[in-house]
Design a protein around this motif. Structure first.
Motif, PDB file in Angstrom:
ATOM      1  N   THR A 439       6.609   7.674 -13.607  1.00 52.73           N
ATOM      2  CA  THR A 439       5.804   7.978 -12.418  1.00 52.73           C
ATOM      3  C   THR A 439       5.715   6.755 -11.516  1.00 52.73           C
ATOM      4  N   HIS A 440       5.492   5.593 -12.101  1.00 49.19           N
ATOM      5  CA  HIS A 440       5.397   4.367 -11.293  1.00 49.19           C
ATOM      6  C   HIS A 440       6.733   4.079 -10.601  1.00 49.19           C
ATOM      7  N   LEU A 441       7.848   4.267 -11.302  1.00 46.77           N
ATOM      8  CA  LEU A 441       9.161   4.001 -10.706  1.00 46.77           C
ATOM      9  C   LEU A 441       9.441   4.952  -9.542  1.00 46.77           C
ATOM     10  N   VAL A 442       9.073   6.233  -9.707  1.00 51.80           N
ATOM     11  CA  VAL A 442       9.307   7.211  -8.640  1.00 51.80           C
ATOM     12  C   VAL A 442       8.451   6.878  -7.421  1.00 51.80           C
ATOM     13  N   ARG A 443       7.181   6.589  -7.636  1.00 51.42           N
ATOM     14  CA  ARG A 443       6.293   6.265  -6.515  1.00 51.42           C
ATOM     15  C   ARG A 443       6.741   4.979  -5.820  1.00 51.42           C
ATOM     16  N   ASN A 444       7.202   4.015  -6.604  1.00 49.57           N
ATOM     17  CA  ASN A 444       7.675   2.763  -6.032  1.00 49.57           C
ATOM     18  C   ASN A 444       8.914   2.984  -5.167  1.00 49.57           C
ATOM     19  N   ALA A 445       9.813   3.859  -5.659  1.00 53.92           N
ATOM     20  CA  ALA A 445      11.025   4.165  -4.891  1.00 53.92           C
ATOM     21  C   ALA A 445      10.677   4.820  -3.561  1.00 53.92           C
ATOM     22  N   MET A 446       9.667   5.684  -3.571  1.00 55.52           N
ATOM     23  CA  MET A 446       9.267   6.369  -2.332  1.00 55.52           C
ATOM     24  C   MET A 446       8.588   5.415  -1.361  1.00 55.52           C
ATOM     25  N   ASP A 447       7.770   4.500  -1.882  1.00 52.32           N
ATOM     26  CA  ASP A 447       7.004   3.601  -1.021  1.00 52.32           C
ATOM     27  C   ASP A 447       7.869   2.469  -0.476  1.00 52.32           C
ATOM     28  N   PRO A 462      20.693  10.309   6.901  1.00 52.85           N
ATOM     29  CA  PRO A 462      19.936  11.559   7.127  1.00 52.85           C
ATOM     30  C   PRO A 462      18.444  11.263   7.211  1.00 52.85           C
ATOM     31  N   ALA A 463      17.732  12.052   8.008  1.00 58.16           N
ATOM     32  CA  ALA A 463      16.292  11.845   8.158  1.00 58.16           C
ATOM     33  C   ALA A 463      15.566  12.025   6.832  1.00 58.16           C
ATOM     34  N   GLN A 464      16.075  12.906   6.002  1.00 58.46           N
ATOM     35  CA  GLN A 464      15.437  13.179   4.704  1.00 58.46           C
ATOM     36  C   GLN A 464      15.977  12.231   3.645  1.00 58.46           C
ATOM     37  N   GLY A 465      15.076  11.467   3.046  1.00 50.42           N
ATOM     38  CA  GLY A 465      15.470  10.588   1.961  1.00 50.42           C
ATOM     39  C   GLY A 465      15.540  11.331   0.640  1.00 50.42           C
ATOM     40  N   THR A 466      16.208  10.717  -0.338  1.00 47.32           N
ATOM     41  CA  THR A 466      16.391  11.363  -1.641  1.00 47.32           C
ATOM     42  C   THR A 466      15.999  10.421  -2.769  1.00 47.32           C
ATOM     43  N   VAL A 467      15.169  10.918  -3.662  1.00 52.06           N
ATOM     44  CA  VAL A 467      14.882  10.243  -4.927  1.00 52.06           C
ATOM     45  C   VAL A 467      15.494  11.108  -6.024  1.00 52.06           C
ATOM     46  N   ALA A 468      16.340  10.506  -6.851  1.00 51.62           N
ATOM     47  CA  ALA A 468      17.085  11.263  -7.863  1.00 51.62           C
ATOM     48  C   ALA A 468      16.676  10.833  -9.264  1.00 51.62           C
ATOM     49  N   ILE A 480      17.890   7.201 -18.669  1.00 50.02           N
ATOM     50  CA  ILE A 480      17.211   7.847 -17.539  1.00 50.02           C
ATOM     51  C   ILE A 480      17.394   6.956 -16.319  1.00 50.02           C
ATOM     52  N   GLU A 481      17.928   7.533 -15.249  1.00 52.82           N
ATOM     53  CA  GLU A 481      18.160   6.788 -14.018  1.00 52.82           C
ATOM     54  C   GLU A 481      17.225   7.281 -12.920  1.00 52.82           C
ATOM     55  N   VAL A 482      16.534   6.354 -12.278  1.00 49.78           N
ATOM     56  CA  VAL A 482      15.697   6.663 -11.115  1.00 49.78           C
ATOM     57  C   VAL A 482      16.359   6.006  -9.909  1.00 49.78           C
ATOM     58  N   SER A 483      16.908   6.820  -9.009  1.00 45.22           N
ATOM     59  CA  SER A 483      17.687   6.293  -7.887  1.00 45.22           C
ATOM     60  C   SER A 483      17.065   6.714  -6.572  1.00 45.22           C
ATOM     61  N   ASP A 484      17.337   5.911  -5.544  1.00 45.17           N
ATOM     62  CA  ASP A 484      16.950   6.297  -4.186  1.00 45.17           C
ATOM     63  C   ASP A 484      18.038   5.848  -3.225  1.00 45.17           C
ATOM     64  N   VAL A 562      21.868   0.445   1.025  1.00 43.65           N
ATOM     65  CA  VAL A 562      22.452   1.638   0.385  1.00 43.65           C
ATOM     66  C   VAL A 562      21.467   2.318  -0.550  1.00 43.65           C
ATOM     67  N   GLY A 563      20.794   1.547  -1.396  1.00 44.77           N
ATOM     68  CA  GLY A 563      19.841   2.144  -2.313  1.00 44.77           C
ATOM     69  C   GLY A 563      19.688   1.349  -3.590  1.00 44.77           C
ATOM     70  N   THR A 564      18.844   1.853  -4.477  1.00 51.63           N
ATOM     71  CA  THR A 564      18.504   1.171  -5.722  1.00 51.63           C
ATOM     72  C   THR A 564      18.532   2.162  -6.873  1.00 51.63           C
ATOM     73  N   THR A 565      18.978   1.700  -8.040  1.00 52.91           N
ATOM     74  CA  THR A 565      18.961   2.514  -9.252  1.00 52.91           C
ATOM     75  C   THR A 565      18.317   1.724 -10.380  1.00 52.91           C
ATOM     76  N   VAL A 566      17.262   2.287 -10.957  1.00 55.25           N
ATOM     77  CA  VAL A 566      16.611   1.696 -12.121  1.00 55.25           C
ATOM     78  C   VAL A 566      17.071   2.487 -13.340  1.00 55.25           C
ATOM     79  N   THR A 567      17.653   1.798 -14.308  1.00 53.84           N
ATOM     80  CA  THR A 567      18.190   2.448 -15.503  1.00 53.84           C
ATOM     81  C   THR A 567      17.315   2.125 -16.705  1.00 53.84           C
ATOM     82  N   VAL A 568      16.776   3.164 -17.306  1.00 50.11           N
ATOM     83  CA  VAL A 568      15.934   3.031 -18.495  1.00 50.11           C
ATOM     84  C   VAL A 568      16.706   3.581 -19.681  1.00 50.11           C
ATOM     85  N   ARG A 569      16.841   2.783 -20.726  1.00 51.60           N
ATOM     86  CA  ARG A 569      17.552   3.209 -21.937  1.00 51.60           C
ATOM     87  C   ARG A 569      16.556   3.257 -23.085  1.00 51.60           C
ATOM     88  N   LEU A 570      16.485   4.419 -23.764  1.00 52.15           N
ATOM     89  CA  LEU A 570      15.501   4.628 -24.823  1.00 52.15           C
ATOM     90  C   LEU A 570      16.161   5.211 -26.060  1.00 52.15           C
TER      91      LEU A 570
END
Length: 711
Positions: A439-447, A462-468, A480-484, A562-570
């Motif tokens: 949740t923190h990673l997703v909110r951080n990517a949006m902010d 594009p006007a619409q951004g994407t969080v993946a 688990i990858e959190v990308s924007d 271009v964007g950022t990808t946070v990779t979490v390995r569990l």
């Protein structure tokens, strides 16, 4: 009936329905009428179940929301972003009411129901003339307005013990009035005994009810779910419904079905009525009598009219034969019971390892054969038990649809969520603990990640951004990858901030990975301004700490603009793994088997001053475990290298002996050893000794650091 147990079920099912409602609301723009129907069904089911318990606050609020949803289904109210946001807030309020029910504070609470007043007022605006369906239902209906052809007939006989079981017969009739209009009711007293035999705790009454409603038969029947075993119900549909049922039967796909199943699908009978008819048919067959067709029984019982049965028989004869499908059955199990089972399986593995050790020591053939069979069975039990705790990560991913919806509006940005890999499975315990960091990673990517619309337009985006969000399995772990697709991280600004805070020496050369890793330092932030979401440098260090506590790792890759990808390995599970045991002197270490690629011979004389070997033309860095853990004693004359891979990194571990693959029960390290590096846990061997489980992420990071220092 155990009312407390039923209430627990109501609370659990209500929360599941609210989750389904939220997911459907977030997908309504794409799924259209199907999502609207799902939202309506969820609200209707919650309202109906709450009515059975006399939870008036839940019923009254949900009924207004249901009325608006009914208008949406009819096309009278269009779906808009404002309506979706309002209904999401309504779902939150229903969830708060359910929480109050669980806590036992709803009754007498005036603050919580009052908190829903603004939502009710907003919902009223979507209803015709500002008058809700509930208010309209209170207006008496003229007798001439109700046609006999449009009227349901309900024959209701309560059992003698219904009062003793805590049920009020009149509460069901009152709730029935919320689904439509009771146009007539006759109370049957023919079951009343004489005064001498009268029991004040028994119920002797029956009712014949005329009911005008647009609800279907299944919905009317569901009113009596909680009193099903204490009453006899017959619901006779209006004459006008006959043509509808026949039309529905004509529209059914051409597939072979039993007559009763077809009638249930088209809504002319309920599943409970079918069960009763089948029971009557079985009883007649067991008594040696003639087996009566199920259609005839249903007509005789008054559950359905003869023309509908005839139409179903015609449809059945037209359908081709189909192969029977395997019935999908499931059961709800308390999570604590699963945890207890996993613990017992772990102890069973340790005991089995001890038995194997004794068998190998004694070399008794019969004992060796028995322990071998036992080991195979224990392994199967282990796999089955672990599979019970495996859940799809899609349920966790679905939570973020609401997060993105709410936060994007708070930030004034247009952001969509893209999800993939939701079928990847991992341990329930891991899922529960990874929710907050994600949740923190997703909110951080949006902010911080996604730029404002004008900035994106200036950059040609594009006007619409994407969080993946993406998940997949790799080498015995889940990734688990959190990308924007935002502005990316500013490398030089991060480095300058780190130098300013004394985290990095001026002039030192760092790789991109090392620089981006500074973000996880406590209190580190490059935000130019503080927002409600982030910017105080609090959170990313907690994210990393929580992930490391799960024996996982986190990395950041970013390209500016271009964007950022946070990779979490569990790890897939926190309980039991297949481990590869190695020996260094008298110490035993465990490497997760999924990370082991191969083992090769190592000659110390050939690599006395080197930190890598040539593996088929490719340099392979290695680390000597004896040196890493400062173990005393001389190295074995013949050593081996275990080649391991963790993500994209590969390295070798120099060990004295290879002990082979064993089932490994993971035990947490005590507080005394909580700061120990390169270790993620421990395990108990069959002889009672303790083996240490290696933290491969930390070890391979150490190998990289050693290589860079040497360079």
């Amino acid at each position: 009936m155990n009312i407390d147990q039923v209430m627990i079920t109501f609370i659990a099912e209500s929360r599941e329905l609210l989750e389904q409602m939220e997911n459907a609301l977030l997908a309504v723009a794409h799924d259209g009428p199907e999502a609207v129907n799902a939202i309506f069904r969820a609200a209707h089911t919650i309202k109906g179940s709450a009515g059975m318990f006399g939870l008036d606050a839940v019923v009254e609020f949900t009924h207004v929301a249901e009325s608006v949803l009914d208008k949406v289904r009819d096309g009278a109210v269009p779906v808009s972003d404002e309506l979706v946001t309002l209904l999401l807030s309504c779902a939150d309020h229903i969830g708060a009411l359910v929480d109050a029910v669980e806590a036992g504070t709803l009754e007498g609470d005036t603050v919580l129901p009052a908190a829903g007043a603004p939502l009710v007022a907003a919902l009223q605006g979507y209803l015709e003339g500002g008058v809700s369906v509930a208010a309209k239902a209170a207006v008496p209906m003229p007798a001439h307005a109700v046609s006999e052809a449009e009227q349901w007939h309900i024959s209701l006989r309560f059992g003698a013990d219904v009062l003793r079981n805590g049920m009020d017969p009149l509460s069901f009739i009152r709730y029935l009035g919320q689904m439509g209009r009771i146009t007539g009711i006759a109370t049957l007293t023919d079951g009343l005994p004489g005064a001498d035999e009268f029991d004040p705790e028994s119920c002797y009454l029956g009712f014949e009810i005329g009911f005008h409603s647009s609800a279907d038969k299944a919905a009317i029947d569901s009113v009596f779910d909680f009193v099903r075993d204490d009453c006899q119900i017959r619901i006779l549909a209006p004459h006008s419904k006959i043509t509808e049922y026949i039309a529905w039967l004509d529209e059914l796909p051409e597939q072979r079905e039993r007559l009763g199943e077809m009638l249930v699908r088209c809504g002319s009978i309920t599943a409970h009525e079918l069960e009763q008819a089948l029971a009557a048919q079985s009883a007649a067959g067991a008594a040696g009598g003639e087996v009566v067709p199920i259609g005839t029984i249903l007509v005789d019982q008054g559950a359905v009219r003869a023309p509908v049965v005839e139409a179903a028989l015609v449809k059945q004869r037209q359908a081709p034969e189909a192969k029977p499908q395997q019935e999908n059955r499931s059961v709800r199990v308390d999570a604590d019971k699963l945890d207890r089972l996993i613990n017992l399986v772990g102890e069973l593995i340790i005991a089995g390892a001890g038995a194997n050790l004794v068998a190998r020591r004694t070399q008794i053939p019969e004992l060796l054969e028995c322990t071998s069979t036992l080991s195979d069975l224990v392994e199967e039990v282990r796999d089955s038990a672990l599979q019970l705790r495996m859940v799809k990560i899609g349920a966790t991913f679905n939570r973020f649809g609401r997060v993105v919806h709410d936060v994007s509006r708070e930030l004034g940005k247009d952001i969509r969520l893209q999800v993939s890999g939701e079928d990847a499975e991992l341990d329930k315990t891991v899922v529960e603990k990874i929710g907050d960091p994600l949740t923190h990673l997703v909110r951080n990517a949006m902010d911080h990640g996604i730029e404002p619309v004008d900035v994106r337009a200036a950059r040609g985006k594009p006007a619409q951004g994407t969080v993946a969000l993406n998940a997949y399995h790799d080498s015995g772990s889940i990734v688990i990858e959190v990308s924007d697709d935002g502005g990316g991280l500013k490398r030089e600004r991060i480095l300058a901030k780190a130098v300013e805070r004394g985290l990095v020496e001026p002039g030192r050369t760092l790789t991109d990975k090392e620089i981006f890793g500074l973000i996880f330092e406590p209190g580190f932030s490059t935000a130019e301004q503080v927002t409600n979401l982030s910017g105080r440098g609090v959170g990313m260090d907690v994210v990393k700490r929580n992930i490391v506590a799960l024996r996982g790792s986190v990395e950041i890759a970013s390209t500016e603009g271009v964007g950022t990808t946070v990779t979490v390995r569990l790890p897939l599970t926190l309980a039991i793994i297949n481990g590869f045991q190695v020996g260094v002197g008298k110490s035993v270490f465990v490497i997760p088997m999924d990370m082991v690629e191969e083992c090769i011979e190592f000659r110390e004389a050939d690599h006395a001053h080197a930190d890598y070997v040539d593996l088929r033309g490719q340099p392979l860095p290695f680390v000597r475990l004896r040196e890493r853990f400062a173990l005393h004693g001389a190295a074995a004359r013949r050593q081996s290298i275990v080649v391991v891979r963790y993500g994209s990194r590969k390295a070798g571990l120099v060990v004295d002996t290879l002990l082979g693959e064993f089932q490994t029960v993971i035990k947490p390290l005590g507080k005394v050893f909580s700061g120990a590096r390169f270790l993620s846990g421990s395990s108990i061997l069959g002889n009672g000794d303790v083996a240490l489980i290696l933290d491969m992420a930390a070890l391979l990071n150490g190998v990289e650091a050693d290589g860079q220092a040497a360079a």
